[in-house]
Every structure is written in C-alpha cells, then in structure tokens.
Design a protein around this motif. Sequence first.
Motif, PDB file in Angstrom:
ATOM      1  N   ALA A 125       0.829  -1.208   0.000  1.00 58.84           N
ATOM      2  CA  ALA A 125       0.000   0.000   0.000  1.00 58.84           C
ATOM      3  C   ALA A 125       0.860   1.254   0.000  1.00 58.84           C
ATOM      4  CB  ALA A 125      -0.925   0.001   1.215  1.00 58.84           C
ATOM      5  N   GLU A 126       1.935   1.234   0.784  1.00 58.02           N
ATOM      6  CA  GLU A 126       2.831   2.386   0.827  1.00 58.02           C
ATOM      7  C   GLU A 126       3.514   2.595  -0.518  1.00 58.02           C
ATOM      8  OE1 GLU A 126       4.244   2.555   5.505  1.00 58.02           O
ATOM      9  OE2 GLU A 126       5.270   1.221   4.108  1.00 58.02           O
ATOM     10  N   GLN A 127       3.869   1.512  -1.179  1.00 59.45           N
ATOM     11  CA  GLN A 127       4.485   1.646  -2.495  1.00 59.45           C
ATOM     12  C   GLN A 127       3.528   2.321  -3.478  1.00 59.45           C
ATOM     13  OE1 GLN A 127       5.991  -2.110  -3.847  1.00 59.45           O
ATOM     14  NE2 GLN A 127       7.688  -2.134  -2.388  1.00 59.45           N
ATOM     15  N   GLN A 128       2.269   1.947  -3.414  1.00 54.10           N
ATOM     16  CA  GLN A 128       1.291   2.593  -4.276  1.00 54.10           C
ATOM     17  C   GLN A 128       1.193   4.079  -3.975  1.00 54.10           C
ATOM     18  OE1 GLN A 128      -0.310   1.432  -6.820  1.00 54.10           O
ATOM     19  NE2 GLN A 128       0.311  -0.712  -6.676  1.00 54.10           N
ATOM     20  N   GLN A 129       1.239   4.439  -2.677  1.00 54.71           N
ATOM     21  CA  GLN A 129       1.164   5.845  -2.285  1.00 54.71           C
ATOM     22  C   GLN A 129       2.372   6.625  -2.772  1.00 54.71           C
ATOM     23  OE1 GLN A 129       0.593   6.055   1.934  1.00 54.71           O
ATOM     24  NE2 GLN A 129      -1.364   4.953   1.896  1.00 54.71           N
ATOM     25  N   LEU A 130       3.496   5.945  -2.886  1.00 57.67           N
ATOM     26  CA  LEU A 130       4.729   6.604  -3.325  1.00 57.67           C
ATOM     27  C   LEU A 130       4.839   6.660  -4.851  1.00 57.67           C
ATOM     28  CD1 LEU A 130       7.196   5.018  -0.756  1.00 57.67           C
ATOM     29  CD2 LEU A 130       6.371   7.368  -0.782  1.00 57.67           C
ATOM     30  N   LEU A 131       3.702   6.470  -5.535  1.00 62.57           N
ATOM     31  CA  LEU A 131       3.664   6.508  -6.997  1.00 62.57           C
ATOM     32  C   LEU A 131       4.488   5.405  -7.639  1.00 62.57           C
ATOM     33  CD1 LEU A 131       3.844  10.307  -7.868  1.00 62.57           C
ATOM     34  CD2 LEU A 131       1.883   8.809  -8.015  1.00 62.57           C
ATOM     35  N   VAL A 132       4.576   4.270  -6.968  1.00 64.23           N
ATOM     36  CA  VAL A 132       5.314   3.132  -7.511  1.00 64.23           C
ATOM     37  C   VAL A 132       4.309   2.081  -7.931  1.00 64.23           C
ATOM     38  CG1 VAL A 132       7.033   1.368  -7.045  1.00 64.23           C
ATOM     39  CG2 VAL A 132       7.241   3.614  -5.999  1.00 64.23           C
ATOM     40  N   GLY A 133       4.479   1.556  -9.109  1.00 63.42           N
ATOM     41  CA  GLY A 133       3.570   0.523  -9.577  1.00 63.42           C
ATOM     42  C   GLY A 133       3.815  -0.799  -8.882  1.00 63.42           C
ATOM     43  N   GLY A 134       2.970  -1.781  -9.162  1.00 65.87           N
ATOM     44  CA  GLY A 134       3.094  -3.074  -8.523  1.00 65.87           C
ATOM     45  C   GLY A 134       4.317  -3.852  -8.941  1.00 65.87           C
ATOM     46  N   ASP A 135       5.039  -3.372  -9.968  1.00 68.50           N
ATOM     47  CA  ASP A 135       6.206  -4.095 -10.448  1.00 68.50           C
ATOM     48  C   ASP A 135       7.487  -3.633  -9.772  1.00 68.50           C
ATOM     49  OD1 ASP A 135       6.257  -1.586 -11.546  1.00 68.50           O
ATOM     50  OD2 ASP A 135       6.895  -2.221 -13.536  1.00 68.50           O
ATOM     51  N   ALA A 136       7.387  -2.876  -8.677  1.00 67.64           N
ATOM     52  CA  ALA A 136       8.585  -2.351  -8.021  1.00 67.64           C
ATOM     53  C   ALA A 136       9.551  -3.470  -7.649  1.00 67.64           C
ATOM     54  CB  ALA A 136       8.199  -1.552  -6.773  1.00 67.64           C
ATOM     55  N   ALA A 137       9.014  -4.587  -7.154  1.00 65.53           N
ATOM     56  CA  ALA A 137       9.876  -5.683  -6.711  1.00 65.53           C
ATOM     57  C   ALA A 137      10.718  -6.249  -7.851  1.00 65.53           C
ATOM     58  CB  ALA A 137       9.018  -6.787  -6.091  1.00 65.53           C
ATOM     59  N   ASP A 138      10.256  -6.080  -9.086  1.00 65.22           N
ATOM     60  CA  ASP A 138      11.013  -6.590 -10.223  1.00 65.22           C
ATOM     61  C   ASP A 138      12.309  -5.805 -10.453  1.00 65.22           C
ATOM     62  OD1 ASP A 138       8.955  -8.359 -10.614  1.00 65.22           O
ATOM     63  OD2 ASP A 138       7.945  -7.117 -12.113  1.00 65.22           O
ATOM     64  N   HIS A 139      12.364  -4.579  -9.941  1.00 66.61           N
ATOM     65  CA  HIS A 139      13.512  -3.714 -10.193  1.00 66.61           C
ATOM     66  C   HIS A 139      14.391  -3.510  -8.973  1.00 66.61           C
ATOM     67  CE1 HIS A 139      11.921  -2.475 -14.147  1.00 66.61           C
ATOM     68  NE2 HIS A 139      10.745  -2.526 -13.568  1.00 66.61           N
ATOM     69  N   LEU A 140      13.863  -3.753  -7.771  1.00 68.82           N
ATOM     70  CA  LEU A 140      14.620  -3.438  -6.563  1.00 68.82           C
ATOM     71  C   LEU A 140      15.919  -4.221  -6.428  1.00 68.82           C
ATOM     72  CD1 LEU A 140      11.797  -2.921  -3.912  1.00 68.82           C
ATOM     73  CD2 LEU A 140      13.135  -1.208  -5.137  1.00 68.82           C
ATOM     74  N   PRO A 141      15.949  -5.536  -6.695  1.00 67.18           N
ATOM     75  CA  PRO A 141      17.233  -6.251  -6.550  1.00 67.18           C
ATOM     76  C   PRO A 141      18.330  -5.680  -7.440  1.00 67.18           C
ATOM     77  CG  PRO A 141      15.413  -7.806  -6.650  1.00 67.18           C
ATOM     78  CD  PRO A 141      14.841  -6.471  -7.004  1.00 67.18           C
ATOM     79  N   ALA A 142      17.983  -5.336  -8.680  1.00 63.78           N
ATOM     80  CA  ALA A 142      18.986  -4.781  -9.592  1.00 63.78           C
ATOM     81  C   ALA A 142      19.448  -3.410  -9.119  1.00 63.78           C
ATOM     82  CB  ALA A 142      18.415  -4.688 -11.012  1.00 63.78           C
ATOM     83  N   LEU A 143      18.515  -2.600  -8.610  1.00 66.22           N
ATOM     84  CA  LEU A 143      18.887  -1.279  -8.111  1.00 66.22           C
ATOM     85  C   LEU A 143      19.782  -1.391  -6.884  1.00 66.22           C
ATOM     86  CD1 LEU A 143      15.510   0.645  -8.531  1.00 66.22           C
ATOM     87  CD2 LEU A 143      17.691   1.266  -9.587  1.00 66.22           C
ATOM     88  N   ARG A 144      19.458  -2.324  -5.988  1.00 63.92           N
ATOM     89  CA  ARG A 144      20.272  -2.500  -4.785  1.00 63.92           C
ATOM     90  C   ARG A 144      21.668  -2.993  -5.159  1.00 63.92           C
ATOM     91  NH1 ARG A 144      20.951  -0.149  -0.505  1.00 63.92           N
ATOM     92  NH2 ARG A 144      18.724  -0.246  -0.027  1.00 63.92           N
ATOM     93  N   SER A 145      21.746  -3.917  -6.100  1.00 61.72           N
ATOM     94  CA  SER A 145      23.047  -4.409  -6.533  1.00 61.72           C
ATOM     95  C   SER A 145      23.873  -3.293  -7.153  1.00 61.72           C
ATOM     96  CB  SER A 145      22.859  -5.553  -7.538  1.00 61.72           C
ATOM     97  OG  SER A 145      24.100  -5.983  -8.050  1.00 61.72           O
ATOM     98  N   TRP A 146      23.231  -2.491  -7.989  1.00 54.01           N
ATOM     99  CA  TRP A 146      23.925  -1.372  -8.619  1.00 54.01           C
ATOM    100  C   TRP A 146      24.366  -0.349  -7.579  1.00 54.01           C
ATOM    101  CZ3 TRP A 146      21.787   3.766  -9.619  1.00 54.01           C
ATOM    102  CH2 TRP A 146      22.631   4.566 -10.397  1.00 54.01           C
ATOM    103  N   ALA A 147      23.516  -0.098  -6.587  1.00 51.41           N
ATOM    104  CA  ALA A 147      23.854   0.866  -5.542  1.00 51.41           C
ATOM    105  C   ALA A 147      25.125   0.468  -4.806  1.00 51.41           C
ATOM    106  CB  ALA A 147      22.701   1.002  -4.553  1.00 51.41           C
ATOM    107  N   GLY A 148      25.372  -0.833  -4.694  1.00 51.46           N
ATOM    108  CA  GLY A 148      26.564  -1.292  -3.998  1.00 51.46           C
ATOM    109  C   GLY A 148      27.823  -1.255  -4.833  1.00 51.46           C
ATOM    110  N   SER A 149      27.670  -1.079  -6.147  1.00 49.03           N
ATOM    111  CA  SER A 149      28.850  -1.115  -7.022  1.00 49.03           C
ATOM    112  C   SER A 149      29.159   0.217  -7.687  1.00 49.03           C
ATOM    113  CB  SER A 149      28.669  -2.177  -8.112  1.00 49.03           C
ATOM    114  OG  SER A 149      27.545  -1.864  -8.933  1.00 49.03           O
ATOM    115  N   THR A 150      28.158   1.078  -7.843  1.00 46.46           N
ATOM    116  CA  THR A 150      28.392   2.337  -8.543  1.00 46.46           C
ATOM    117  C   THR A 150      29.164   3.319  -7.672  1.00 46.46           C
ATOM    118  OG1 THR A 150      27.337   4.235  -9.622  1.00 46.46           O
ATOM    119  CG2 THR A 150      26.135   3.238  -7.798  1.00 46.46           C
TER     120      THR A 150
END
Length: 651
Positions: A125-150
Amino acid sequence: MSRLLGRVTQQVAGGGEDRPGQQEMADLVLDVVRGGTSHLAVEAGTGTGKSLAYLTPLVAGLDTGAIERAVIATATLALQDQLVGSDLPVTLAGLGATIDVSILKGRSNYLCLQRLDELETATAAEQQQLLVGGDAADHLPALRSWAGSTATGDREELVPAPPAHIWRAVSVGPDECPGADRCPRGGECFAERARAAAAESQLIVTNHHYYGLHMASEGTLLPPHDIVVFDEAHHLAEVISATTGVELSGGRFRTVARRVRSLFTDDDLADLLIRSADDIPAALSDHLGRRISITADLMATLLAGRSRADSAIHQLRSILKSDDGGGEKVDVRTSARIERALRMLGSLVDDIDLVLEADEEAHVLWVDGSPSNPILRATSIDVGPICSSRLWAVHRVVLTSATLPDAIGAGLGHPDLPVHRLGSPFDYPNLGMLYCPRHLPEPRDPAYPEASRAELVRLVQAAGGRALCLFTSYRAMEAATGALRDHLDGIEVLVQGEESKSELLRRFVDQPRSALLATLSFWQGVDLPGDDLTLVTIDRLPFPRPDDPVLSARRDRAGRDAFGQIDLPRATTLLAQAAGRLIRRADDRGVVAVLDRRLATSRSYRWEFINALPPFARTRDPEQVIEFLRSLDTETSPSQDTTVAEGPGGV
C-alpha cells in the motif's frame, strides 16, 4: 596556443589537419583566460572543432594556474557525458595536464539511498502511495546491486534504465531533499558526493539547466569560478527563462498528498490536498496553451491549496516537535520522510506566493501541459536583469555554438556583445545543395499539405532513403507518415514517438534504406555523418506560433520591432541548426530541401534565412535535385557539377 592545440588534435584519430577557424577560436578563448577580454561570443561552424578549441586554452590555463576554476555548461546531459568521456581525455592527454575534473547534474539524476531503503521496506500500500507501480519488486534487486557497485549513482550508468516511475521513487528533486545533515544516509549521498567533488575540482562540466538553477538560487549550487563556457549557447536564454520561473499543477499537489498521507494519523489533510489536485486542472483546462490572468476563481483555488499545504506543514512540524519534547518517538525513516515532505510543501507554498504576486512586467502567466494535467507557469519575460547581476558581473563568459544570432548578447542582458563568426572548413558549395521547390503552393494554401507530401515522397524515393524529414508540428509529421508508408517503395519509415530517440537513430543507421520523420527535438544534436544521411527535408520555415504565450509577451514588449527582434532570429537559428544535420564530415554529400516557397520568394526576409545557412549550391529545379540524389544513391558521381549559380535555377 598553436603548438598546444596541435598537440591536442594529434590525439584525435585522423587529427592534426590545419583548421584555421579552430586556431582562431582557441586564441579568442585564450584571451579570455588571460583576462584580456571579459566576455566572448563565437559562432564556430560545423567542422571547426569548437570543443577542443575552447578546452585547450581552458585546460592550459587551469594547469598553469592562470585561472583557479572554470565551468562548462552544455545544452544536454548527453553532450555533458560526451565532453567528459571523449573530448576532455583527448585534451588532457595532449597537454599532459593533471587537473581535477568533475561532472555535475541535477539532484534527480542521482540515486537516493534513503528513498531506496524506504522503498524496500515499504508495504504494498505504501508503495502505491509513493507513486510506484506493482512491479517495483522486479527492479529493486537490480537497483540494490547497482547501488553497492556504482561510484556515482548517476542514472546514465544504468543499462537498461528502469521505468520512469521507478526512478522517481528512488530519486529526489531539489524541492524535496532536506540536505545531507538531516538525512540518515546523507553521509553516503551520491548527489552530495558529486557536489563535494565539484567543490574540489578545477573544471566542472554541467548543463544549462543546472546553471540556470544556480543563477536562480543566487549562486549557491556551484562553487566560485572564474570562467563559464556555454556550449550550444543559442538555447541559453530559453533555459534561464524556464529555470528562473515556477510551475503549479494538480499533479504536483497529488504527488505531495501521496508523500504525506501515511505520515498523518488521519487522511483528512491528504484528502484536501487531493481536492486541490482536482480543483487546479478544472480552473486551468480551458486556458491550455494561452496566457492567463489571476481571476477571482483562480485566486481562490490557489489560496485554498496554499492553506492546505500550510496546514500540512504545521502538522508535520508538530510531529517532529512532539518527538523533541519527549512525546512518541519518531523513527529515523519516518523523520527523513517528514523532512522531505516539509521541503516539498514549503517549495509549493513559495511558488504559489510567487504566482499570486507575479509582476506582469517581469513574468508571463500561462497554461502548459495537457488537458489531463494542465500546468500553470510563471515564466520570466526578460532574463537580462538576472544575467546582468548573476552572470556578466561575476564571471568571464564564453558563448559558443555552430549558430548564434546577432542579438544573443541582447537577449542575455549584454547588448554590446559582438559575435565573432568563424567559417566552417567544409567546401559546402561542392558538397551539397539547398533546394527550395518554388512550384509548391504557399504553406497557408489549402493545397499545400498534399503537394508538399507528394514532393517529399519523390525526394525520399530518389535518395533511396537515408533521409531525415523534419517537421514543425506533430500533425504534419503524422500526415506525412501515412503518405510515405503508402507510396515509398522498399524504404522503411521510422517515426518519432514510436520508439526511443536512441533506438530510432540506431535503426536508421543500421537500415540505409530508411527515412526518419521527426519534430523539433531532432532539429539539433543529431550527428549522422557519412553515407548514413544524404537528404534533410524541412516542411516549412520554423517561425514560432503567433499565440506562443511567452513569445507573445516578449512581442508586446518589443512593439513594432517584434518580428525582427523575436521571430526572425529564432526561426533563422532553428533552420540553420536543422540544415546543419547534413554535412558533418569533409566528405559528406547531400541535399537540404526546404519545402516552403517563401525561402525563394519573400523579399523581406529570404536573405536572412539564406545567409544563416551553410553556403550550399542553391537550386529550385526539381529535376536537378532528383538526379543528384539518385547519383548519391547509386554511389556514382553526379552527372554535372553540383555548384549552382544564383539565377533562373537558384533559390
């Protein structure tokens, strides 16, 4: 400077050739570096090599201590990255310089670690409030991995890039970030790292938009610097006008409401902000694309929104105050969200105040956007005063572009600034033709659309594709799309909007027998050298719309001189930029076809346009053009010299 420039150009593949214009420009910039000249405007035609011409004296001056810090501002993020990734390394290697260089972009271009943390731990529900679609979980692992390397957190590093709504959820704009000191992840913030690196650098590469925000903030975003170079400076006045103004929309209220909803114990205030998100479009939608005054109804709508935003600020502050006073403890994540919400709400209140207090002599109020999301903008009519006090008075300034209007200085508050014009090294008369089909009807004639599309089909077919077809409106582009797809034989038609810009350009290069149809965003910044492009068509002279809200306000100020001061310089510069897409190398060949007979017939302004264009051979003979295009398509020499004298066959 000649010796230093030679060392730099030797680093370029095929470099080292004599370019008198490049040498002259480098000497002009060197005079600014040494303090002999305070300000410079220089038009450097295509092929001059202007990037190395200004980089060489700048880097040399920084390396020897003649200047302490310089800023280069490009028109786009892509040009910014190209400068840092290509031209600067060449310059540094050629000079053997060891200066510190940094690249700086707007805050929303960098990953926000705090937002990423919050997104990962948020409920659905909070993700929806933050203007994030239901597919957020599909992108979070890649973003977290990138955050640790960039090392930079710069969005440009992400391939493929995440969807826009995902990136918005893990980044913040300048009106939302509370600052490193008030953020749990402030010590690791990528945007703050970039600013800190810039503060320690001798050369900072940024963009016009960021520099405009720097000026609007009274010089707080960039460290002190001696010189600023604006590349593609013909854009600059419009960018500064936009960045020193404000915008209000229902979408902005809706975003704030969704950010704050879960921070309150009840939903009443968030619901009231949503009500403003609905009321504002209702008040603006009938005025789309027009200037507007603050009527009693619009004032009531804006004041209601201001009151609701102010109430939300008081409630959020009371939550933080109760925490400090020994009340219920606010966790770190919630505290960070409150700080960001306060920034957004405070900025919203300030912008409403600016709109309500706008001076009609200084700002034009107008409605932009779409019917579903109209945007009320307050845009500076004249950027001269802010440029006078925050640019010319405090820095040495270099303006450069392949095309600069004579009045570039006047538009930026320096009316006495001359423009140095350096010719291109290209042999334009023997490389290409400027074709204007005088037999076509006037653009206002009802017969023009069909006749111009038939002419376009004939030209593109003769060229065998390899055509960039530019239009002054989406409507004209869409109509031409159908005609070309129906009548072209064996030529693929690529159209702006059907795929990303980069993908369209890639397909155009990969498929020689193709035509690319596009509007104004492709009129500049597109580089297609060699056989990739042999025909550029332009549907009509790009005069601005008579009802353009900002330009109409400037016309009112200019009075009887409006056409010569406002419309004609803008149109000639834009046409020259479009024509500049054709010849990018010394061995390129082709045709620029302007399908507007006024280029050949207007007694009052035709020469203003022709003189702004490269000195191509000129013709109005369709058979000569068709024969030339066919000869290029078959890779044989033209049957006649392409140089066309002014006369019965000339434009």
